[in-house]
Design an enzyme around this catalytic site. Structure first.
Site, PDB file in Angstrom:
ATOM      1  N   ASP A  66       1.760   2.649   0.320  1.00  0.00           N
ATOM      2  CA  ASP A  66       1.394   3.927  -0.277  1.00  0.00           C
ATOM      3  C   ASP A  66       1.224   5.003   0.802  1.00  0.00           C
ATOM      4  OD1 ASP A  66       0.494   5.221  -2.814  1.00  0.00           O
ATOM      5  OD2 ASP A  66      -1.396   5.471  -1.733  1.00  0.00           O
ATOM      6  N   GLU A 112       6.382   4.332   0.882  1.00  0.00           N
ATOM      7  CA  GLU A 112       6.463   5.592   0.148  1.00  0.00           C
ATOM      8  C   GLU A 112       6.399   6.677   1.218  1.00  0.00           C
ATOM      9  OE1 GLU A 112       4.095   8.214  -3.215  1.00  0.00           O
ATOM     10  OE2 GLU A 112       3.010   7.266  -1.596  1.00  0.00           O
TER      11      GLU A 112
END
Ligand code: GLC
Ligand code: CA
Length: 521
Positions: free
Chosen positions: A202, A267
């Site tokens: 993330d 990401e």
């Protein structure tokens, strides 16, 4: 011994947004046992990698992306025993499992943060980013949170601010502190020991912040009616995002994960193509999501230009998506209805022949538009609810997602948007996506043979050849023809029904907003 070929070569991924996928116990929240009940479906669809969004203990301010225990399972999503069972069920079907790791920030309820906050002079303090107020008593610098307002919250007891690029309940970790690095090595190892095959990282581009916490240059004026994402975009993020030393963290993670061939997929929201490519250079991440296509409306010229340049900058390093749990669904963004669906499938068909790994987001295979909310919004930034409504399994109450009341109040989907109905309808989107995944599996040239771009005079037409396969994407609103250099090509897939396509000798006719896959005999 590592084999030369990574296991994910040729794979297709699928994002499971756990809260909204399948609820096994009627509490209205999707859970791990629920995912187990749908694995046969995912296998039937042709999925290779199941990516699970966070299921860790969390107070849920950002629906699980605020983790209070990195090595556990929230009771709302199941138990660690359920997780182990899920891993073995996924592996038993020949698929792989990827979990989310959230290293940029913890939950405000993480014990690390409690210790850091309660003892300003203790060593635990340095796990987070604290700073004294500016001379006027306000936040230490001009950084903004993605989710609105300053990226700083005042801790009244100590008189210092903590940094948070998302909600104030998501304090950012201090990745300059070696203790933080050690902890995450151990967290990765803990999940690897439970059999995970990959990590989705993330906000991988934000871990390191400027050591001097300098102001970001402002590039556009701010006004009150701006959405938080727009306000965030009014700055040049040279001091809070994409710092060169982020890469060192992933080089370190590669040492932890590489020996077991555990995939690291970031990401990454960095300038493309060069900025993105740095994250997937040898020794760092294996792949990174290229998120622009998931953020944009229908702009096929820009889209094709981005895909080509991003691909060429990192030929095996990109995970391709037009959809995820953070943006309106592509059918909606690309114009809605049949047009939105056609455009989405045309782009995804092209993805299947690029290097790297294409991912679908749950429900994308049904051609779903955004769900319609009945209640207030549930997402702190309001725009992410429409893509998070329950997966429609059948036409029963709550579309078969839950026997109870779902956590999110949305309108029931019409029958033709459900899995049950589409499985029985050969022309439904579900079968078009399934055949596409099957085609990629049965024609390894699509992802294995060297890729060569073919010239096209029209910027809205993109063509490539890989061995015995040619792919032509006509994203223009007009039909077009494309010259192949020899005859003997057969259409093996069309993102629109094949009936509407004709192929005469060495010229192929392509309907508007359609991608064809051709094979030479
Ligand atoms: C990522 C997640 C998003 C989350 C944010 C903060 O962008 O995909 O859902 O809100 O990180 O963790
Ligand atoms: Ca449940």
């Amino acid at each position: 011994m590592q084999s030369a070929e990574p296991w994910w070569h040729g794979a297709v991924g699928y994002e499971v947004y756990i809260r909204s996928f399948a609820d096994s116990n009627g509490d209205g929240i999707g859970d791990l046992p629920g995912v187990i009940t749908k694995l046969d479906y995912l296998k039937w669809l042709g999925v290779d990698i199941v990516w699970l969004t966070p299921f860790y203990p969390s107070p849920g301010h950002d629906h699980g992306y605020d983790v209070s225990d990195y090595c556990g399972v929230a009771s709302r999503h199941g138990t660690i025993g359920d997780f182990d069972a899920l891993v073995s069920e996924i592996h038993g079907r020949g698929m792989r499992v990827m979990v989310d790791v959230v290293p940029n920030h913890t939950s405000i309820e993480h014990p690390w943060f409690s210790s850091a906050r309660s003892d300003p002079s203790g060593p635990e303090r340095q796990r987070y980013i604290w700073a004294d107020p500016a001379p006027d008593g306000g936040p230490p610098n001009n950084w903004l949170s993605h989710f609105g307002g300053p990226a700083w919250t005042l801790d009244e007891a100590s008189g210092q601010y903590w940094c948070h690029l998302f909600l104030s309940e998501q304090p950012d970790l201090n990745w300059r502190n070696p203790a933080v690095r050690d902890d995450f090595d151990a967290i990765l190892q803990w999940w690897m020991d439970r059999g995970v095959d990959g990590f989705r990282v993330d906000v991988a581009h934000a871990l390191i912040k400027d050591a001097e916490l300098r102001d970001n240059p402002q590039t556009a004026p701010l006004h009150d009616s701006m959405h938080p994402f727009e306000a965030f975009a009014a700055f040049d993020h040279r001091h809070d995002l994409d710092q060169p030393s982020n890469i060192e963290i992933f080089e370190r993670w590669r040492q932890v994960c590489g020996p077991q061939q555990v995939m690291l997929l970031g990401e990454v929201n960095a300038p493309w193509p060069g900025g993105m490519a740095r994250y997937v250079a040898p020794g760092a991440l294996d792949q990174a999501f290229f998120l622009r296509p998931a953020m944009m409306g229908w702009d096929p010229g820009l889209l094709l230009q981005m895909l080509r340049s991003m691909h060429d900058a990192a030929p095996e390093g990109v995970s391709w998506v037009i959809s995820n749990h953070d943006r309106p669904r592509p059918v909606t963004r690309f114009g809605g209805g049949e047009a939105g669906l056609q455009r989405s499938l045309a782009v995804t068909t092209l993805f299947m022949a690029l290097g790297g790994t294409p991912f679908l987001y749950q429900g994308e295979e049904l051609g779903l538009p955004d769900g319609v909310l009945r209640g207030d919004h549930y997402d702190p930034v309001a725009i992410r609810d429409g893509c998070r409504t329950p997966m429609p399994w059948d036409a029963g109450p709550y579309n078969g997602f839950s026997a109870g009341t779902p956590w999110i109040d949305s309108e029931t989907r019409p029958q033709k948007q459900t899995v049950a109905s589409q499985r029985d309808e050969p022309s439904a989107p579900l079968h078009r996506y399934r055949s596409l995944l099957g085609l990629r599996r049965s024609h390894p040239d699509m992802w294995q043979a060297p890729l060569q771009w073919l010239d096209s005079a029209d910027p809205l037409v993109c063509a490539l050849r890989r061995g015995s396969i040619t792919v032509v994407a006509n994203l223009s609103p007009e039909p077009t023809s494309f010259g192949l250099d020899s005859s003997g090509w057969q259409i093996v897939y069309s993102s629109q029904e094949v009936g509407s396509v004709s192929n005469s000798s060495d010229i192929v006719l392509i309907p508007a907003e359609t991608t064809l896959v051709l094979k030479t005999s």
